[in-house]
Design an enzyme around this catalytic site. Structure first.
Site, PDB file in Angstrom:
ATOM      1  N   CYS A 122      41.688  31.115  42.167  1.00  0.00           N
ATOM      2  CA  CYS A 122      42.604  30.208  42.002  1.00  0.00           C
ATOM      3  C   CYS A 122      42.432  28.687  41.456  1.00  0.00           C
ATOM      4  O   CYS A 122      43.361  28.113  41.248  1.00  0.00           O
ATOM      5  CB  CYS A 122      43.215  30.338  43.350  1.00  0.00           C
ATOM      6  SG  CYS A 122      44.105  31.964  43.820  1.00  0.00           S
ATOM      7  N   GLY A 123      41.110  28.572  41.051  1.00  0.00           N
ATOM      8  CA  GLY A 123      40.954  27.247  40.469  1.00  0.00           C
ATOM      9  C   GLY A 123      41.244  27.270  39.008  1.00  0.00           C
ATOM     10  O   GLY A 123      41.864  27.986  38.596  1.00  0.00           O
TER      11      GLY A 123
END
Length: 276
Positions: A122-123
């Site tokens: 999710c980065g």
């Protein structure tokens, strides 16, 4: 010249033992003290190693389908290529090695010393530019409007098309639609990858996306907005919400941003004037 390499998964309607995007595992199901072993489908996570003109550039963790679109979208978004004609070939091997041949690599790093990992988490993932620098792309003017009904309909069509998600979950789906129908959709364990697959198809097929909308099941971050802006998409729609940098980017790019779409409600974060 576009490669004739076929997608590793061509039929996602049937999930058999040989599907590259699905593996089956025996899973213990526990419910109210009762236990049962069931064979369940699990989405596949694979490594793709991208080399340009024989030099390794990046390793991508992804779902092993639509690799050609994924690579083309990534290279276009990062500014390595600016036209489909610059891609002489994309060769995808069975072991995940992807070799791209282009006349000139427009990239400001040394291939020999630059081997990042483009993650599926999710980065930010790996990018070759500063994704917060919105001004690397110019805003466009769009003459397009959309109704609330079309927004709901296209999102429902995207969810119906998300076959891997419906079978196993743990995956993102992104698609492109016009005012009449959902044109296509791609799934991937990484929301950046799913967006790159859509952008890659727009790029390779030379589509005019100036009257279309991109739909996604994932969070709208500044990188996702930047990918849509690169393709000239005026409307971005998501089941989830945005980050603050994503809203700022949408405002700058003159893009309508719609989030948290449900059956009877959604939120508009930027340029609501296009919604009738």
């Amino acid at each position: 010249m576009r490669s004739q390499q076929k997608n590793q998964v061509e039929d996602l309607t049937a999930f058999g033992k040989d599907d590259k995007c699905i593996e089956h595992f025996d899973v213990e199901i526990s419910s109210s003290g009762a236990k049962e072993i069931i064979s369940l489908p699990i989405v596949t996570e694979s490594l793709v190693v991208l080399s340009i003109n024989g030099q390794e550039l990046v390793t991508i963790l992804c779902t092993p389908a639509n690799i050609e679109e994924l690579i083309a979208g990534f290279l276009w978004n990062e500014g390595v290529v600016k036209s489909p004609d610059e891609i002489q070939s994309i060769d995808v091997s069975a072991d995940g090695q992807v070799s791209v041949s282009i006349p000139t690599a427009r990239i400001d790093v040394d291939f020999k010393n630059y081997k990042p990992s483009f993650t599926s988490g999710c980065g930010r993932g790996t990018v070759l530019h500063d994704s917060t620098d919105h001004k690397r792309l110019k805003p466009r003017e769009f003459d397009v409007t959309i109704t609330e009904e079309i927004i709901y309909q296209r999102m429902m069509q995207l969810l119906q098309e998300a076959r891997l998600y419906n079978a196993a979950g743990s995956i993102h789906c992104t698609g492109l639609a016009d005012m009449k129908k959902l044109l296509f959709a791609f799934e991937d364990i990484g929301r950046h990858n799913a967006a790159d697959k859509v952008i890659g198809k727009i790029f390779l097929d030379r589509l005019d996306a100036s009257n279309m909308l991109m739909l996604t099941t994932g969070r709208m971050s500044s990188e996702i907005v930047g990918k849509a802006a690169r393709a000239g998409i005026p409307i971005l729609v998501s089941l989830s919400g945005p980050t603050n940098l994503a809203v700022e980017a949408a405002c700058y790019y003159n893009m309508t941003m719609i989030g948290y779409v449900r059956k009877t409600v959604f939120r508009v974060y930027a340029h609501a004037e296009r919604i009738l």
